[in-house]
Motif scaffolding. Sequence first.
Motif, short mmCIF file in Angstrom:
data_model
loop_
_atom_site.label_atom_id
_atom_site.label_comp_id
_atom_site.label_asym_id
_atom_site.label_seq_id
_atom_site.Cartn_x
_atom_site.Cartn_y
_atom_site.Cartn_z
N VAL A 20 9.84 120.38 15.82
CA VAL A 20 10.88 120.17 14.82
C VAL A 20 10.74 118.77 14.25
CG1 VAL A 20 13.36 119.97 14.44
CG2 VAL A 20 12.48 121.82 15.86
N VAL A 21 10.69 118.66 12.92
CA VAL A 21 10.56 117.36 12.26
C VAL A 21 11.91 117.00 11.66
CG1 VAL A 21 9.34 116.01 10.52
CG2 VAL A 21 8.13 117.80 11.78
N LEU A 22 12.41 115.83 11.97
CA LEU A 22 13.70 115.35 11.52
C LEU A 22 13.52 114.42 10.33
CD1 LEU A 22 15.06 114.41 15.07
CD2 LEU A 22 15.01 116.66 13.98
N GLN A 23 14.38 114.55 9.33
CA GLN A 23 14.27 113.72 8.13
C GLN A 23 15.58 112.97 7.88
OE1 GLN A 23 14.61 115.69 4.44
NE2 GLN A 23 13.74 114.04 3.22
N TYR A 24 15.46 111.64 7.73
CA TYR A 24 16.59 110.79 7.40
C TYR A 24 16.25 109.96 6.16
CZ TYR A 24 17.91 111.72 12.29
OH TYR A 24 18.24 112.33 13.49
N HIS A 25 17.29 109.45 5.50
CA HIS A 25 17.12 108.48 4.42
C HIS A 25 17.77 107.16 4.84
CE1 HIS A 25 16.16 112.15 2.11
NE2 HIS A 25 15.53 111.34 1.27
N HIS A 26 19.03 106.96 4.47
CA HIS A 26 19.77 105.77 4.89
C HIS A 26 20.37 105.98 6.28
CE1 HIS A 26 19.94 104.18 0.71
NE2 HIS A 26 20.12 105.43 0.36
N ILE A 27 20.36 104.93 7.10
CA ILE A 27 21.13 104.91 8.34
C ILE A 27 22.24 103.88 8.10
CG2 ILE A 27 21.08 104.62 10.83
CD1 ILE A 27 19.38 106.94 9.77
N SER A 28 23.32 104.36 7.50
CA SER A 28 24.32 103.44 6.97
C SER A 28 25.61 104.17 6.64
CB SER A 28 23.76 102.78 5.69
OG SER A 28 24.74 102.01 5.04
N THR A 29 26.70 103.41 6.59
CA THR A 29 27.98 103.95 6.10
C THR A 29 28.30 103.42 4.71
OG1 THR A 29 29.15 102.11 7.18
CG2 THR A 29 28.92 104.17 8.43
N LYS A 30 27.42 102.61 4.15
CA LYS A 30 27.68 101.98 2.85
C LYS A 30 26.82 102.55 1.74
CE LYS A 30 29.06 97.65 5.07
NZ LYS A 30 28.79 96.20 5.19
N LYS A 55 10.61 115.66 23.91
CA LYS A 55 9.53 114.69 23.78
C LYS A 55 9.38 114.33 22.31
CE LYS A 55 4.66 113.86 24.89
NZ LYS A 55 3.41 114.43 25.48
N VAL A 56 9.43 113.05 22.01
CA VAL A 56 9.24 112.58 20.63
C VAL A 56 7.78 112.15 20.48
CG1 VAL A 56 9.92 110.87 18.91
CG2 VAL A 56 11.64 111.85 20.45
N ILE A 57 7.07 112.84 19.61
CA ILE A 57 5.64 112.58 19.46
C ILE A 57 5.36 111.90 18.12
CG2 ILE A 57 5.00 114.51 20.94
CD1 ILE A 57 4.18 116.05 18.39
N SER A 58 4.21 111.30 18.01
CA SER A 58 3.80 110.63 16.78
C SER A 58 3.32 111.64 15.75
CB SER A 58 2.68 109.63 17.07
OG SER A 58 1.50 110.32 17.45
N MET A 59 3.30 111.19 14.51
CA MET A 59 2.75 112.02 13.45
C MET A 59 1.29 112.32 13.70
SD MET A 59 3.43 113.65 10.65
CE MET A 59 4.98 112.96 10.06
N GLN A 75 10.44 121.97 22.82
CA GLN A 75 11.33 120.81 22.83
C GLN A 75 10.59 119.53 22.45
OE1 GLN A 75 13.42 121.23 26.77
NE2 GLN A 75 15.23 121.25 25.44
N THR A 76 10.00 119.56 21.28
CA THR A 76 9.24 118.41 20.78
C THR A 76 9.70 118.08 19.37
OG1 THR A 76 7.34 119.07 22.11
CG2 THR A 76 6.92 117.55 20.30
N ALA A 77 9.89 116.80 19.10
CA ALA A 77 10.41 116.37 17.80
C ALA A 77 9.55 115.26 17.23
CB ALA A 77 11.86 115.90 17.94
N VAL A 78 9.53 115.20 15.89
CA VAL A 78 8.91 114.11 15.14
C VAL A 78 10.01 113.51 14.26
CG1 VAL A 78 7.20 113.49 13.39
CG2 VAL A 78 6.63 115.17 15.16
N ILE A 79 10.13 112.19 14.24
CA ILE A 79 11.19 111.52 13.49
C ILE A 79 10.59 110.91 12.23
CG2 ILE A 79 12.90 109.67 13.53
CD1 ILE A 79 13.06 110.07 16.58
N THR A 80 11.19 111.23 11.07
CA THR A 80 10.71 110.68 9.80
C THR A 80 11.86 110.13 8.97
OG1 THR A 80 10.89 112.72 8.46
CG2 THR A 80 8.87 112.43 9.76
N PHE A 81 11.54 109.18 8.12
CA PHE A 81 12.48 108.60 7.16
C PHE A 81 11.82 108.61 5.79
CE2 PHE A 81 13.12 106.65 11.28
CZ PHE A 81 14.50 106.66 11.45
N ASP A 82 12.58 108.89 4.76
CA ASP A 82 12.05 108.86 3.39
C ASP A 82 12.58 107.65 2.63
OD1 ASP A 82 10.84 111.23 4.01
OD2 ASP A 82 11.65 112.35 2.31
#
Length: 352
Positions: A20-30, A55-59, A75-82
Amino acid sequence: MRFLLFLCIMALTSLSQAVVVLQYHHISTKAPRLTSTPPELFAAHLDYLDKAGFKVISMAHLLKLLKRGEALPNQTAVITFDDGYRSIFTQAYPLLKQRKWPFTVFVNSKAHDEKSHLHMSWAELKTMSDNGALIANHTDSHTHLIRRRSQESHKRWLQRRQQEILFAQSRITKEIGESLKVFAHPYGEYDEKLLSQLKDMGYIAFGQHSGPIAKSSHHQALPRFPFGGNYGSLDDFATKVNSLPFPNSRVKVLGPNDSVLNEPELPATVARPVLKIASPLIPYIDNIACFASGQNKIKVQINGGVLLAQAPRALPVGRSRYNCTASAGAGRYYWHSQLFIKRGANGKWLHD
């Protein structure tokens, strides 16, 4: 006999794993709420992954699995931000560095070259790269690549799209060092020609349609789960990171007279496409449900091992989706998301 068949299919399902690949943009409340995840909620997401044994693995690791056609681990994830927003550096990076978890930031190079106050500097991006982050390609100007400009020839349009990608890659290479050929489609938009271009250029690419990655996923249109706005409560997050692809599935989008539609952009004559998912498991799973953008739950027909879903009303102009889910047992769900893109009645794009 039916029970034995059911057991066989469930045994196959137990082998159906997905990254599963997770996608975020801002990590903020503003920042704009639609694309923002509060820092406290982001921290809760990371805590969940840790406590649930993910387990969080690299791209780079993910690309190796995909290119070799290897089984995807459970149960493996990849974390991404745009987009390379500054809040990634101030809020997300310290938490990820503390856990020594790899992550990827897709950057549109123009914003960093112009020193936008909303975006990280190249020096900050380099700092993250030196500590386990991958800085990857999101074009130079974050343009709508599928939109051909007025008076622009088809040849020039294709050249411009390629140049957007090549220039951004050159800037990343110069400022950060050599980078993997990984790409994120701006706005999650693509067409078949762009996917072909990316393949020819050697890129693996990601969209913004939700769902887990399966071995059969298109390598230039890989799904990710976007979080921000109404999406990302801890319950919602837990459901999505534990999702599975429909086993051994074949997916088609149909228009009039069962014609196959290969492009995400719908023809002007098609307002209510039909999504067809074929899987031997479909007759044996419960709680199959499909949803259309802006229309909530829509009617589903099951014919043997075939699921057919169609929105009752015309899809809106712009980007929309059908999302189909079904119970996989033990609190997990099969998940498929289908992207649609639609122009207005006058042939104009949204916000033109």
